[in-house]
Design a protein around this motif. Sequence first.
Motif, PDB file in Angstrom:
ATOM      1  N   PRO A 150       0.826  -1.199   0.000  1.00  0.00           N
ATOM      2  CA  PRO A 150       0.000   0.000   0.000  1.00  0.00           C
ATOM      3  C   PRO A 150       0.862   1.251   0.000  1.00  0.00           C
ATOM      4  CG  PRO A 150       0.035  -0.937   2.190  1.00  0.00           C
ATOM      5  CD  PRO A 150       0.796  -1.868   1.294  1.00  0.00           C
ATOM      6  N   GLY A 151       0.266   2.320  -0.367  1.00  0.00           N
ATOM      7  CA  GLY A 151       0.966   3.591  -0.274  1.00  0.00           C
ATOM      8  C   GLY A 151       1.381   4.128  -1.612  1.00  0.00           C
ATOM      9  N   ALA A 152       1.831   5.344  -1.557  1.00  0.00           N
ATOM     10  CA  ALA A 152       2.207   6.051  -2.775  1.00  0.00           C
ATOM     11  C   ALA A 152       3.714   6.204  -2.868  1.00  0.00           C
ATOM     12  CB  ALA A 152       1.557   7.422  -2.769  1.00  0.00           C
ATOM     13  N   ASN A 153       4.145   6.378  -4.074  1.00  0.00           N
ATOM     14  CA  ASN A 153       5.541   6.695  -4.348  1.00  0.00           C
ATOM     15  C   ASN A 153       5.569   7.944  -5.205  1.00  0.00           C
ATOM     16  OD1 ASN A 153       6.861   4.344  -3.168  1.00  0.00           O
ATOM     17  ND2 ASN A 153       5.834   3.208  -4.779  1.00  0.00           N
TER      18      ASN A 153
ATOM     19  N   TYR B 230       5.325   5.977   1.621  1.00  0.00           N
ATOM     20  CA  TYR B 230       4.771   5.134   2.683  1.00  0.00           C
ATOM     21  C   TYR B 230       5.873   4.688   3.642  1.00  0.00           C
ATOM     22  CZ  TYR B 230       2.226   1.393   5.021  1.00  0.00           C
ATOM     23  OH  TYR B 230       1.649   0.594   5.974  1.00  0.00           O
ATOM     24  N   ALA B 231       6.996   4.258   3.097  1.00  0.00           N
ATOM     25  CA  ALA B 231       8.099   3.780   3.937  1.00  0.00           C
ATOM     26  C   ALA B 231       8.659   4.903   4.809  1.00  0.00           C
ATOM     27  CB  ALA B 231       9.200   3.181   3.067  1.00  0.00           C
ATOM     28  N   ILE B 232       8.796   6.083   4.254  1.00  0.00           N
ATOM     29  CA  ILE B 232       9.308   7.219   5.036  1.00  0.00           C
ATOM     30  C   ILE B 232       8.340   7.556   6.162  1.00  0.00           C
ATOM     31  CG2 ILE B 232       9.844   9.684   4.973  1.00  0.00           C
ATOM     32  CD1 ILE B 232      10.840   9.197   2.063  1.00  0.00           C
ATOM     33  N   HIS B 233       7.056   7.584   5.856  1.00  0.00           N
ATOM     34  CA  HIS B 233       6.053   7.947   6.861  1.00  0.00           C
ATOM     35  C   HIS B 233       5.869   6.871   7.925  1.00  0.00           C
ATOM     36  CE1 HIS B 233       3.902  11.112   4.167  1.00  0.00           C
ATOM     37  NE2 HIS B 233       5.115  11.474   4.524  1.00  0.00           N
TER      38      HIS B 233
END
Length: 67
Positions: free
Chosen positions: A1-4, A33-36
């Motif tokens: 999930p999440g955006a890049n 997503y990974a940063i957040h």
Amino acid sequence: PGANLIRQVGHDYRVPGTDVTFPKGMNVMIPVYAIHHDPDHYPDPERYDPDRFSPEATEARKPYTFL
């Protein structure tokens, strides 16, 4: 999930402290997503915590850790 996010390198860029160079024109992906969800920046990242976005917390946050 999440955006890049996809960005294109504007000029040759050497990553500080490494032998890695991103050449001008290369596309790079920023994993939002990974940063957040990085606990180094957001302790207990799965917990809802509106105080993360208080003026004090926002000022103390490292640049570019909230995109």
